[in-house]
Design an enzyme around this catalytic site. Structure first.
Site, PDB file in Angstrom:
ATOM      1  N   ALA A  54       0.493  -1.260  -0.003  1.00 58.11           N
ATOM      2  CA  ALA A  54      -0.343   0.200   0.572  1.00 58.11           C
ATOM      3  C   ALA A  54       0.778   1.133  -0.371  1.00 58.11           C
ATOM      4  O   ALA A  54       0.537   2.153  -0.866  1.00 58.11           O
ATOM      5  CB  ALA A  54      -0.829   0.216   0.926  1.00 58.11           C
ATOM      6  N   ALA A  55       2.067   1.812   0.590  1.00 54.97           N
ATOM      7  CA  ALA A  55       2.924   2.331   1.070  1.00 54.97           C
ATOM      8  C   ALA A  55       2.643   3.353  -0.926  1.00 54.97           C
ATOM      9  O   ALA A  55       3.569   2.379  -1.259  1.00 54.97           O
ATOM     10  CB  ALA A  55       3.090   2.400   1.683  1.00 54.97           C
ATOM     11  N   PRO A  56       3.160   4.460  -0.514  1.00 52.56           N
ATOM     12  CA  PRO A  56       3.005   5.305   0.754  1.00 52.56           C
ATOM     13  C   PRO A  56       1.552   5.795   0.299  1.00 52.56           C
ATOM     14  O   PRO A  56       1.235   6.640   1.368  1.00 52.56           O
ATOM     15  CB  PRO A  56       3.692   6.689  -0.217  1.00 52.56           C
ATOM     16  N   ASP A  72      -0.867  -3.579  -5.858  1.00 55.91           N
ATOM     17  CA  ASP A  72       0.076  -2.719  -7.105  1.00 55.91           C
ATOM     18  C   ASP A  72       1.773  -3.105  -6.280  1.00 55.91           C
ATOM     19  O   ASP A  72       1.950  -2.285  -5.630  1.00 55.91           O
ATOM     20  CB  ASP A  72      -0.302  -1.448  -6.509  1.00 55.91           C
ATOM     21  N   CYS A 131       3.689  -0.215 -12.464  1.00 52.60           N
ATOM     22  CA  CYS A 131       3.888   0.903 -13.030  1.00 52.60           C
ATOM     23  C   CYS A 131       5.012   0.084 -13.774  1.00 52.60           C
ATOM     24  O   CYS A 131       6.317   1.011 -14.240  1.00 52.60           O
ATOM     25  CB  CYS A 131       3.749   2.157 -13.161  1.00 52.60           C
ATOM     26  N   ASP A 158       4.217  -8.129   5.921  1.00 54.45           N
ATOM     27  CA  ASP A 158       4.495  -9.012   4.314  1.00 54.45           C
ATOM     28  C   ASP A 158       3.315  -9.345   3.320  1.00 54.45           C
ATOM     29  O   ASP A 158       2.287 -10.454   4.321  1.00 54.45           O
ATOM     30  CB  ASP A 158       5.311  -9.985   4.865  1.00 54.45           C
ATOM     31  N   ASN A 183      -1.360   6.222  -2.617  1.00 61.53           N
ATOM     32  CA  ASN A 183      -2.161   6.790  -2.538  1.00 61.53           C
ATOM     33  C   ASN A 183      -3.791   6.289  -3.569  1.00 61.53           C
ATOM     34  O   ASN A 183      -4.678   6.556  -3.670  1.00 61.53           O
ATOM     35  CB  ASN A 183      -1.632   7.596  -4.302  1.00 61.53           C
ATOM     36  N   LYS A 184      -3.732   5.030  -3.491  1.00 62.75           N
ATOM     37  CA  LYS A 184      -4.491   4.298  -3.635  1.00 62.75           C
ATOM     38  C   LYS A 184      -5.730   3.618  -3.191  1.00 62.75           C
ATOM     39  O   LYS A 184      -6.420   3.958  -2.691  1.00 62.75           O
ATOM     40  CB  LYS A 184      -3.860   3.138  -4.237  1.00 62.75           C
TER      41      LYS A 184
HETATM   42  C1  LIG Z   1       4.167   0.221  -6.352  1.00 63.57           C
HETATM   43  S1  LIG Z   1       4.793   0.338  -4.354  1.00 63.57           S
HETATM   44  C2  LIG Z   1       2.711   0.989  -4.023  1.00 63.57           C
HETATM   45  C3  LIG Z   1       2.590   2.298  -4.448  1.00 63.57           C
HETATM   46  C4  LIG Z   1       0.743   1.826  -3.817  1.00 63.57           C
HETATM   47  N1  LIG Z   1      -0.158   1.254  -3.737  1.00 63.57           N
HETATM   48  C5  LIG Z   1       0.127   3.889  -4.270  1.00 63.57           C
HETATM   49  O1  LIG Z   1      -0.700   4.141  -4.838  1.00 63.57           O
HETATM   50  O2  LIG Z   1       0.765   4.358  -3.498  1.00 63.57           O
HETATM   51  C6  LIG Z   1       4.484  -0.966  -3.795  1.00 63.57           C
HETATM   52  C7  LIG Z   1       5.543  -1.190  -2.189  1.00 63.57           C
HETATM   53  O3  LIG Z   1       4.846  -2.750  -2.230  1.00 63.57           O
HETATM   54  C8  LIG Z   1       5.432  -2.852  -0.972  1.00 63.57           C
HETATM   55  N2  LIG Z   1       6.348  -4.464  -1.080  1.00 63.57           N
HETATM   56  C9  LIG Z   1       6.905  -4.503  -1.415  1.00 63.57           C
HETATM   57  N3  LIG Z   1       6.769  -6.489  -1.133  1.00 63.57           N
HETATM   58  C10 LIG Z   1       6.139  -6.278  -0.057  1.00 63.57           C
HETATM   59  C11 LIG Z   1       5.268  -7.421   0.487  1.00 63.57           C
HETATM   60  N4  LIG Z   1       6.008  -8.774   0.518  1.00 63.57           N
HETATM   61  N5  LIG Z   1       4.316  -7.231   1.118  1.00 63.57           N
HETATM   62  C12 LIG Z   1       4.059  -6.161   1.783  1.00 63.57           C
HETATM   63  N6  LIG Z   1       4.245  -4.793   0.905  1.00 63.57           N
HETATM   64  C13 LIG Z   1       5.277  -4.628   0.517  1.00 63.57           C
HETATM   65  C14 LIG Z   1       6.951  -1.831  -0.897  1.00 63.57           C
HETATM   66  O4  LIG Z   1       7.598  -1.294  -0.090  1.00 63.57           O
HETATM   67  C15 LIG Z   1       6.359  -0.780  -1.936  1.00 63.57           C
HETATM   68  O5  LIG Z   1       5.921   1.053  -0.763  1.00 63.57           O
END
Ligand SMILES: C[S@@+](CC[C@H](N)C(=O)[O-])C[C@H]1O[C@@H](n2cnc3c(N)ncnc32)[C@H](O)[C@@H]1O
Length: 488
Positions: free
Chosen positions: A233-235, A303, A362, A283, A237-238
């Site tokens: 989810a981070a940061p 995402d 993206c 995770d 937006n969605k």
């Molecule tokens: C593309 S970004 C997400 C952007 C977010 N959806 C937004 O719109 O602001 C991908 C995110 O996935 C997280 N991530 C990567 N592997 C993960 C996992 N196994 N479980 C949860 N989060 C994970 C990363 O830390 C990163 O913040």
């Protein structure tokens, strides 16, 4: 200083042909990959200009400052954000600041140009088409689109009505803006508009989010009161977009592996007025789908981390390095990203009540997009793809044309991919159900974040012309709406 040292190390390695910029940046394990990547790419872009300035000012004479560190520092001082470090190198560069600035000014006078970009060799300059409009999502948790339009009009912005299509988004100048043609609560401004210091942005009333990145939540469209997971989810937006669609009612479980990004997210969500969310530094692959807490989850937005190859600012401009080596590294990175993405997607489909899962990246690479979709469908025959927005101009690569792609040229957005999976009713055949765009009148929506420079163009005659043709379009639209109502 860590950022500058890392950037200089990467430039050294690129010169030694030890890898592609993108790979070296990702491998650096630097905490802010995007910032590092942008700094390296931009320094590379301005490299010949900076070299000339360094030579003209004899900056390195009598110092031990290595050339690539000097380039990165000069870049940030003259073309970037301004030096944000401390230490002796900063003191040294700042001592020469006036001479460096004067040297840049002289170059511009000599080449008869007024902006820094024009100093770049033609093959390095951004192609015109790559400039994207500024998209602003109205956060309906805090305000509504009419109030935002009124507020902006009072500040001298000129509202041109609803865009009829992508063609209306490209020629916006100065303070002209429109409502987006496809997504509700999305306003579109000229490329140069920035809102980072704006009251509406600082108070979470508007969110700066690329149009393509608004698609996943808009398409998932969870109803108020539903239970939803935002898996990576981070940061956020969605996440904030989902909460707005849910009117802050229901439960929104948001996971992310990265504690730092999650803490930024928490601040942003607070500013955006979210109350229905539950953040977890976890995770997603380890979240138990059968935990009673998630028994009502019917919608999941996934995402996951991806190569970012669709981000216009993250395009790798380094072409002079060992191509073969770079390609091999890129291929193996894509393979592991794609395996991770497939695991996340398959995991999302294991939640017992889940009905719809939207998957987005993206990335422009088929390995992270259609190939993940194909493998997922094969492993999960009880799910099918939903045909998304039939009028959207760019589709997933065949045979996955139910999915959407987005790009700077066809949709005036960053490169993006969206697929939506839907559980099939027991034993039933896939029905070719389509997701149609909701009427673009006024409806709920929400948030995001970003950054740019404030540059206001004076209202030009061309802009006046655009204003009057937009009014004509609006009149025509109103007439056809009236006609339609009569026929109904
Ligand atoms: C593309 S970004 C997400 C952007 C977010 N959806 C937004 O719109 O602001 C991908 C995110 O996935 C997280 N991530 C990567 N592997 C993960 C996992 N196994 N479980 C949860 N989060 C994970 C990363 O830390 C990163 O913040």
């Amino acid at each position: 200083m860590a950022l500058y040292n890392k950037a200089a190390d990467i430039l050294d390695k690129v010169e030694q042909k030890r890898g592609a910029v993108k790979t070296l940046v990702y491998d650096s394990k630097f905490q802010n990959i995007k910032q590092l990547f942008a700094l390296v790419c931009e320094t590379q872009k301005y490299s010949s200009v900076i070299q000339e300035i360094i030579d003209n000012t004899k900056l390195l004479k009598g110092t031990k400052l290595r050339i690539n560190l000097a380039k990165v520092l000069v870049y940030d001082l003259l073309f970037g954000q301004g030096l944000k470090c401390g230490g002796s190198w900063k003191a040294m560069i700042m001592k020469h600041r006036s001479r460096l600035q004067a040297s840049l000014a002289r170059m511009k006078v000599k080449q008869k140009v007024s902006c820094n970009e024009d100093l770049l060799p033609a093959n390095v300059r951004k192609p015109e088409g790559i400039l994207l409009p500024r998209y602003v999502r109205v956060n309906t948790l805090k305000t509504n689109v009419e109030d935002v339009i009124d507020y902006l009009k009072r500040e001298g912005f000129s509202y041109q009505g609803h865009a009829n299509g992508i063609q209306d988004l490209s020629g916006l100048r100065g303070k002209a803006f429109v409502s987006d043609s496809d997504l509700p609560n999305l306003l579109v401004f000229s490329t140069k508009k920035t809102f980072h210091d704006h009251y509406l942005y600082k108070n979470g009333h508007i969110i700066l989010q690329d149009k393509a990145s608004c698609l996943p939540a808009f398409l998932l469209n969870p109803p108020a009161g539903s239970h939803v997971i935002d898996a990576c989810a981070a940061p956020g937006n969605k996440t904030s977009h989902l909460a707005a669609l849910m009117s802050n009612k229901g439960k929104l479980f948001a996971f992310d592996l990265d504690a730092k990004r999650l803490s930024t997210m928490s601040t942003l969500l607070l500013r955006a007025g979210l109350t229905c969310h539950q953040l977890a530094n976890q995770d997603f692959l380890k979240v138990d789908p059968h935990n009673a807490e998630y028994k009502e989850v019917k919608h999941i937005l996934l995402d996951p981390s991806c190569s970012g190859s669709g981000m216009v600012c993250l395009r790798d401009g380094s072409s002079e390095l060992a191509e073969e080596q770079a390609q091999a590294q890129e291929a193996s990175r894509l393979q592991s990203l794609s395996a991770f993405q497939l695991r996340c997607l398959t995991h999302a489909l294991q939640f017992p009540q889940v009905q719809r899962v939207v998957y987005s990246t993206c990335s422009i690479h088929t390995e992270e997009n259609e190939q993940v979709v194909a493998a997922c469908l094969q492993q999960n025959p009880n799910f099918r793809l939903v045909h998304l927005l039939p009028d959207w101009p760019e589709r997933g690569l065949s045979p996955h044309t139910e999915c959407l792609r987005a790009s700077p040229t066809k949709t005036l957005t960053h490169g993006f991919f969206v697929a939506m999976f839907e559980r099939q009713a027991n034993g039933s055949q896939a029905v070719n159900q389509q997701i149609l765009p909701s009427p673009v009148v006024v409806s709920p929506d929400d948030d995001a974040l970003e950054a740019e420079d404030i540059q206001e163009d004076p209202c030009s005659p061309e802009e006046e012309k655009q204003n009057s043709s937009a009014k004509k379009r609006k009149r025509n639209r109103n007439r056809s709406r009236k006609k339609q109502r009569k026929t109904e």
